[in-house]
Design a protein around this motif. Structure first.
Motif, PDB file in Angstrom:
ATOM      1  N   LEU A 182     -27.012 -20.381  23.766  1.00 56.44           N
ATOM      2  CA  LEU A 182     -25.672 -19.842  24.015  1.00 56.44           C
ATOM      3  C   LEU A 182     -25.475 -18.561  23.215  1.00 56.44           C
ATOM      4  CD1 LEU A 182     -22.969 -20.913  25.421  1.00 56.44           C
ATOM      5  CD2 LEU A 182     -22.272 -21.543  23.122  1.00 56.44           C
ATOM      6  N   LYS A 183     -25.932 -18.602  21.956  1.00 56.20           N
ATOM      7  CA  LYS A 183     -25.754 -17.442  21.079  1.00 56.20           C
ATOM      8  C   LYS A 183     -26.613 -16.257  21.530  1.00 56.20           C
ATOM      9  CE  LYS A 183     -25.543 -18.053  16.673  1.00 56.20           C
ATOM     10  NZ  LYS A 183     -24.474 -17.044  16.528  1.00 56.20           N
ATOM     11  N   GLU A 184     -27.816 -16.543  22.060  1.00 52.34           N
ATOM     12  CA  GLU A 184     -28.651 -15.442  22.579  1.00 52.34           C
ATOM     13  C   GLU A 184     -27.883 -14.713  23.691  1.00 52.34           C
ATOM     14  OE1 GLU A 184     -31.617 -14.557  21.482  1.00 52.34           O
ATOM     15  OE2 GLU A 184     -32.730 -16.321  20.761  1.00 52.34           O
ATOM     16  N   ASN A 185     -27.011 -15.449  24.373  1.00 55.72           N
ATOM     17  CA  ASN A 185     -26.267 -14.859  25.479  1.00 55.72           C
ATOM     18  C   ASN A 185     -24.892 -14.325  25.083  1.00 55.72           C
ATOM     19  OD1 ASN A 185     -27.734 -15.314  28.208  1.00 55.72           O
ATOM     20  ND2 ASN A 185     -28.142 -17.125  26.969  1.00 55.72           N
ATOM     21  N   MET A 186     -24.464 -14.592  23.856  1.00 54.36           N
ATOM     22  CA  MET A 186     -23.116 -14.204  23.447  1.00 54.36           C
ATOM     23  C   MET A 186     -23.094 -13.175  22.342  1.00 54.36           C
ATOM     24  SD  MET A 186     -20.840 -17.599  23.311  1.00 54.36           S
ATOM     25  CE  MET A 186     -19.238 -17.201  23.924  1.00 54.36           C
ATOM     26  N   ASP A 187     -23.956 -13.371  21.335  1.00 57.59           N
ATOM     27  CA  ASP A 187     -24.001 -12.426  20.221  1.00 57.59           C
ATOM     28  C   ASP A 187     -25.477 -12.214  19.912  1.00 57.59           C
ATOM     29  OD1 ASP A 187     -24.946 -14.347  18.145  1.00 57.59           O
ATOM     30  OD2 ASP A 187     -22.976 -15.260  18.433  1.00 57.59           O
ATOM     31  N   SER A 188     -25.764 -11.342  18.982  1.00 61.75           N
ATOM     32  CA  SER A 188     -27.189 -11.135  18.672  1.00 61.75           C
ATOM     33  C   SER A 188     -27.489 -11.579  17.255  1.00 61.75           C
ATOM     34  CB  SER A 188     -27.561  -9.676  18.900  1.00 61.75           C
ATOM     35  OG  SER A 188     -27.369  -9.355  20.252  1.00 61.75           O
ATOM     36  N   GLY A 189     -26.691 -12.494  16.760  1.00 58.75           N
ATOM     37  CA  GLY A 189     -26.977 -13.054  15.432  1.00 58.75           C
ATOM     38  C   GLY A 189     -26.440 -12.175  14.312  1.00 58.75           C
ATOM     39  N   GLN A 190     -26.758 -12.585  13.111  1.00 57.00           N
ATOM     40  CA  GLN A 190     -26.231 -11.918  11.905  1.00 57.00           C
ATOM     41  C   GLN A 190     -27.188 -10.808  11.454  1.00 57.00           C
ATOM     42  OE1 GLN A 190     -24.233 -10.458  10.048  1.00 57.00           O
ATOM     43  NE2 GLN A 190     -23.023 -12.235   9.431  1.00 57.00           N
ATOM     44  N   PHE A 191     -26.623  -9.760  10.844  1.00 56.57           N
ATOM     45  CA  PHE A 191     -27.341  -8.603  10.282  1.00 56.57           C
ATOM     46  C   PHE A 191     -28.550  -9.118   9.470  1.00 56.57           C
ATOM     47  CE2 PHE A 191     -26.535  -4.957   6.976  1.00 56.57           C
ATOM     48  CZ  PHE A 191     -27.615  -4.229   7.473  1.00 56.57           C
TER      49      PHE A 191
END
Ligand code: PLP
Length: 391
Positions: free
Chosen positions: A265-274
């Motif tokens: 889900l996160k791969e499709n929504m955000d690109s993770g933390q710095f």
């Protein structure tokens, strides 16, 4: 003209209870009063200096400037697995059983999108940290409240959940050490929760954001229960452990289908933390004991002191075992909000109304010990000397 309408989803969010409180606080400040705010759970202590020094170096490395991996860098996932092995004796596969989050709040709010369908029911403790409802409501699922009663050690009574509710339930949220009550759960309770989940075919999401702010024994992980990984996941956070609320880093571990679904889900929504922050998280985990110990001791000292002073002043409370909150009922019968306003008016100390965390919080006030020791002492002195209005 009003223009286009907003999504009906926005109705999921109740009016912000703390907005009115904020307004009253500003009025007090305008009057020139010396307001002490014990309302928000955001540590006043700075992030330890070795951590920010390390991060400053990481920020300058070009390799950290590219898009991160949505579910977390391999290095951080390995460091998380190694930390849990040391802390709980858990053997986690960093590839499939760990997903890095942009703070545990993000994960709590997104996990229901990966696990629930419209019409499912989520069992949510009452009182609770409000973010666990967000994703449930936006998924079109229903919330069934589980009252946390003082006489049960602020644990939900799983045996009291009706067959009808159990049949519709797909997910159970837990949060220990608990915000707002400061209660901890034993390994025995976790065993009961896992058995309940397996028997009723539902997910358990246990929020351990305060896992390292404990006053006696280190609290156990729900994943230490044999067989827990069939249904359970657990959230962790850097925020309170290392006073890093603004840095935004947490993680989810446990059942690999759930952990991987949230990662997807996160791969499709955000690109993770710095990446620089992920590298800093590795540094924190590898230096955990020296960084976490002084922070834990500070919150233990403050919480035990403040709880003791309130008790002496006639407040009703169970001594907290963890986190940095005192959850207490005033010496006179009052609704939560009325009590908070009266305290603010008479002592210029700002607290949170228990009712803001759910209907079962009515009658309680939450004090958050996120202010310097001297201010906490002063707040305790003012509250102890307070004359309550009659009636
Ligand atoms: C119970 C609980 N869970 C999760 C969070 C969120 O923490 P994070 O900063 O990791 O998003 C908080 C923050 O106050 C909290 O009280």
């Amino acid at each position: 003209m009003r223009g286009p309408s907003l999504s009906a989803n926005m109705k999921a969010f109740p009016p912000y209870l703390f907005a009115e409180l904020d307004k009253r606080k500003r009025e007090e400040l305008k009057k020139g009063r010396d307001v002490i705010s014990l309302a928000v759970g955001d540590p006043d202590l700075p992030t330890p200096r070795p951590v920010s020094d390390f991060a400053a170096r990481e920020v300058k490395k070009p390799a950290n400037h590219r898009y991160p991996c949505g579910r977390g860098s391999e290095r951080l996932r390995k460091a998380i697995a190694a930390w849990h092995y040391k802390r709980h004796g858990l053997k986690l596969d960093p590839e499939t059983e760990v997903t890095v989050l942009i703070g545990s709040k993000e994960g709590l709010a997104h996990l229901p999108f990966a696990l629930l369908n419209r019409g499912d029911t989520a069992l949510i403790p009452d009182p609770a940290y409000p973010a666990c409802k967000t994703g449930v409501l936006l998924s079109g699922a229903r919330v069934e409240r589980l009252p946390l009663k003082e006489e049960n050690g602020f644990l939900p009574d799983l045996g009291a959940i009706s067959r009808f509710v159990r049949r519709g339930a797909k997910m159970l949220f837990l949060n220990y050490p608990n915000n707002p009550t400061g209660a901890c759960a034993s390994a025995g309770f976790y065993k009961e929760a896992v058995e309940f989940a397996v028997k009723n075919n539902l997910w358990v999401a246990q929020d351990a954001a305060y896992s390292e702010i404990y006053f006696k024994k280190p609290p156990p992980s729900i994943l230490s229960v044999p067989g827990a990984r069939a249904a359970a996941v657990e959230f962790y956070s850097m925020s309170k452990t290392y006073c890093m609320t603004g840095w935004r880093l947490g993680w989810l571990i446990g059942n690999r289908r759930a952990v991987q679904a949230l990662g997807k889900l996160k791969e499709n929504m955000d690109s993770g933390q710095f990446n620089a922050i992920q590298e800093t998280a590795v540094f924190c985990l590898e230096n955990h004991a020296v960084l976490a110990e002084p922070i834990r001791k500070t919150f233990k000292r403050r919480t035990e002191f403040f709880a003791g002073e309130l008790k002496k002043a006639g407040w009703n409370l169970t001594l907290p075992e963890a986190a940095f909150f005192v959850w207490a009922r005033p010496p006179v019968r009052r609704g939560s909000l009325a009590a908070v306003y009266e305290i603010l008016e008479k002592t210029s100390v700002l607290a949170s109304p228990g009712s803001g965390f759910g209907a079962s919080g009515e009658g309680f006030v939450r004090f958050s010990l996120c202010a310097p020791d001297a201010r906490i002492k002063e707040a305790a002195r003012r509250i102890a000397g307070m004359k309550w209005q009659k009636g």
